[in-house]
Motif scaffolding. Sequence first.
Motif, PDB file in Angstrom:
ATOM      1  N   GLY A  25       0.824  -1.213   0.000  1.00 26.92           N
ATOM      2  CA  GLY A  25       0.000   0.000   0.000  1.00 26.92           C
ATOM      3  C   GLY A  25       0.853   1.256   0.000  1.00 26.92           C
ATOM      4  N   PHE A  26       1.922   1.266   0.844  1.00 23.68           N
ATOM      5  CA  PHE A  26       2.757   2.479   0.912  1.00 23.68           C
ATOM      6  C   PHE A  26       3.628   2.629  -0.337  1.00 23.68           C
ATOM      7  CE2 PHE A  26       2.055   2.328   5.651  1.00 23.68           C
ATOM      8  CZ  PHE A  26       1.353   3.524   5.691  1.00 23.68           C
ATOM      9  N   ARG A  28       2.726   1.720  -3.317  1.00 26.58           N
ATOM     10  CA  ARG A  28       1.798   2.222  -4.324  1.00 26.58           C
ATOM     11  C   ARG A  28       1.453   3.700  -4.086  1.00 26.58           C
ATOM     12  NH1 ARG A  28      -0.696   4.458  -6.925  1.00 26.58           N
ATOM     13  NH2 ARG A  28      -2.369   4.005  -8.386  1.00 26.58           N
ATOM     14  N   THR A  56      -0.422  -3.150  -7.309  1.00 26.76           N
ATOM     15  CA  THR A  56      -1.865  -3.090  -7.022  1.00 26.76           C
ATOM     16  C   THR A  56      -2.447  -4.499  -6.941  1.00 26.76           C
ATOM     17  OG1 THR A  56      -2.057  -0.938  -8.101  1.00 26.76           O
ATOM     18  CG2 THR A  56      -4.083  -2.196  -7.840  1.00 26.76           C
ATOM     19  N   HIS A  59      -1.424  -5.999  -3.678  1.00 30.77           N
ATOM     20  CA  HIS A  59      -2.201  -5.378  -2.604  1.00 30.77           C
ATOM     21  C   HIS A  59      -3.620  -5.958  -2.555  1.00 30.77           C
ATOM     22  CE1 HIS A  59      -2.699  -2.205   0.356  1.00 30.77           C
ATOM     23  NE2 HIS A  59      -3.805  -1.795  -0.234  1.00 30.77           N
ATOM     24  N   GLN A  60      -4.242  -6.092  -3.724  1.00 34.76           N
ATOM     25  CA  GLN A  60      -5.626  -6.594  -3.765  1.00 34.76           C
ATOM     26  C   GLN A  60      -5.701  -8.032  -3.285  1.00 34.76           C
ATOM     27  OE1 GLN A  60      -6.537  -5.898  -7.875  1.00 34.76           O
ATOM     28  NE2 GLN A  60      -7.705  -4.059  -7.412  1.00 34.76           N
TER      29      GLN A  60
HETATM   30  C1  HEM Z   1      -0.910   0.598   5.778  1.00 42.01           C
HETATM   31  C2  HEM Z   1      -1.908   0.017   5.156  1.00 42.01           C
HETATM   32  C3  HEM Z   1      -2.409   0.356   3.766  1.00 42.01           C
HETATM   33  C4  HEM Z   1      -2.017   1.308   2.860  1.00 42.01           C
HETATM   34  C5  HEM Z   1      -0.912   2.328   3.001  1.00 42.01           C
HETATM   35  C6  HEM Z   1      -2.864   1.166   1.685  1.00 42.01           C
HETATM   36  C7  HEM Z   1      -2.799   1.954   0.535  1.00 42.01           C
HETATM   37  C8  HEM Z   1      -3.586   1.789  -0.571  1.00 42.01           C
HETATM   38  C9  HEM Z   1      -3.475   2.544  -1.803  1.00 42.01           C
HETATM   39  C10 HEM Z   1      -2.464   3.647  -2.068  1.00 42.01           C
HETATM   40  C11 HEM Z   1      -4.413   2.093  -2.665  1.00 42.01           C
HETATM   41  C12 HEM Z   1      -4.680   2.543  -4.106  1.00 42.01           C
HETATM   42  C13 HEM Z   1      -4.037   1.455  -4.978  1.00 42.01           C
HETATM   43  C14 HEM Z   1      -4.261   1.604  -6.448  1.00 42.01           C
HETATM   44  O1  HEM Z   1      -5.275   2.165  -6.866  1.00 42.01           O
HETATM   45  O2  HEM Z   1      -3.390   1.129  -7.209  1.00 42.01           O
HETATM   46  C15 HEM Z   1      -5.153   1.042  -1.987  1.00 42.01           C
HETATM   47  C16 HEM Z   1      -6.188   0.329  -2.527  1.00 42.01           C
HETATM   48  C17 HEM Z   1      -6.817  -0.729  -1.927  1.00 42.01           C
HETATM   49  N1  HEM Z   1      -6.558  -1.234  -0.674  1.00 42.01           N
HETATM   50 FE1  HEM Z   1      -5.121  -0.566   0.593  1.00 42.01          FE
HETATM   51  N2  HEM Z   1      -3.743   0.156   1.904  1.00 42.01           N
HETATM   52  C18 HEM Z   1      -3.509  -0.374   3.173  1.00 42.01           C
HETATM   53  C19 HEM Z   1      -4.161  -1.398   3.807  1.00 42.01           C
HETATM   54  C20 HEM Z   1      -5.205  -2.106   3.256  1.00 42.01           C
HETATM   55  C21 HEM Z   1      -5.946  -3.146   3.941  1.00 42.01           C
HETATM   56  C22 HEM Z   1      -5.697  -3.581   5.409  1.00 42.01           C
HETATM   57  C23 HEM Z   1      -6.871  -3.614   3.052  1.00 42.01           C
HETATM   58  C24 HEM Z   1      -7.898  -4.686   3.233  1.00 42.01           C
HETATM   59  C25 HEM Z   1      -7.807  -5.708   4.054  1.00 42.01           C
HETATM   60  C26 HEM Z   1      -6.705  -2.882   1.810  1.00 42.01           C
HETATM   61  C27 HEM Z   1      -7.435  -3.082   0.674  1.00 42.01           C
HETATM   62  C28 HEM Z   1      -7.383  -2.312  -0.455  1.00 42.01           C
HETATM   63  C29 HEM Z   1      -8.207  -2.507  -1.623  1.00 42.01           C
HETATM   64  C30 HEM Z   1      -9.278  -3.579  -1.808  1.00 42.01           C
HETATM   65  C31 HEM Z   1      -7.854  -1.500  -2.545  1.00 42.01           C
HETATM   66  C32 HEM Z   1      -8.484  -1.250  -3.920  1.00 42.01           C
HETATM   67  C33 HEM Z   1      -7.515  -1.586  -5.003  1.00 42.01           C
HETATM   68  C34 HEM Z   1      -8.037  -1.079  -6.351  1.00 42.01           C
HETATM   69  O3  HEM Z   1      -8.505   0.069  -6.420  1.00 42.01           O
HETATM   70  O4  HEM Z   1      -7.967  -1.796  -7.328  1.00 42.01           O
HETATM   71  N3  HEM Z   1      -5.694  -1.964   1.977  1.00 42.01           N
HETATM   72  N4  HEM Z   1      -4.615   0.879  -0.731  1.00 42.01           N
END
Ligand code: HEM
Length: 92
Positions: A25-26, A28, A56, A59-60
């Motif tokens: 996540g960080f 990205r 991504t 992450h997903q």
């Molecule tokens: C420190 C923790 C986290 C950070 C910094 C973070 C950061 C991000 C970022 C920057 C995105 C946009 C990614 C993109 O569009 O390419 C994103 C999307 C997403 N995150 Fe996280 N995230 C974290 C934790 C989590 C957790 C704990 C979950 C679920 C259990 C999660 C689920 C998702 C999902 C489902 C998306 C959507 C991806 C998409 O748009 O296709 N994230 N996150």
Amino acid sequence: MSRAFVNYWLGWLLFLAGLGLAVSGFVRWFVLPGQGRGGGGRAEEAVFVFARHTWTDIHQWLAVIFSVLVVVHIILHWSWVVAMSRRFFGQR
Ligand code: HEM
């Protein structure tokens, strides 16, 4: 397989999946900012170890794995959740 064995390894998997979610996540967010898939119309996608869209994807899929593990964790500790809720809300 004892209950303690399952809880121990489930705990490790939850920790590792959570760590992977934070890292991906960080990366990205701060290392490869910008649009998601396709690089926002740019000819080449930004790369840091992997391409942005791969981060991504990672992450997903970690989000899916993490969510399943959280549900299993809650199921395994359901009797604790019920017992503590009864204690706090005063039912017998
Ligand atoms: C420190 C923790 C986290 C950070 C910094 C973070 C950061 C991000 C970022 C920057 C995105 C946009 C990614 C993109 O569009 O390419 C994103 C999307 C997403 N995150 Fe996280 N995230 C974290 C934790 C989590 C957790 C704990 C979950 C679920 C259990 C999660 C689920 C998702 C999902 C489902 C998306 C959507 C991806 C998409 O748009 O296709 N994230 N996150």
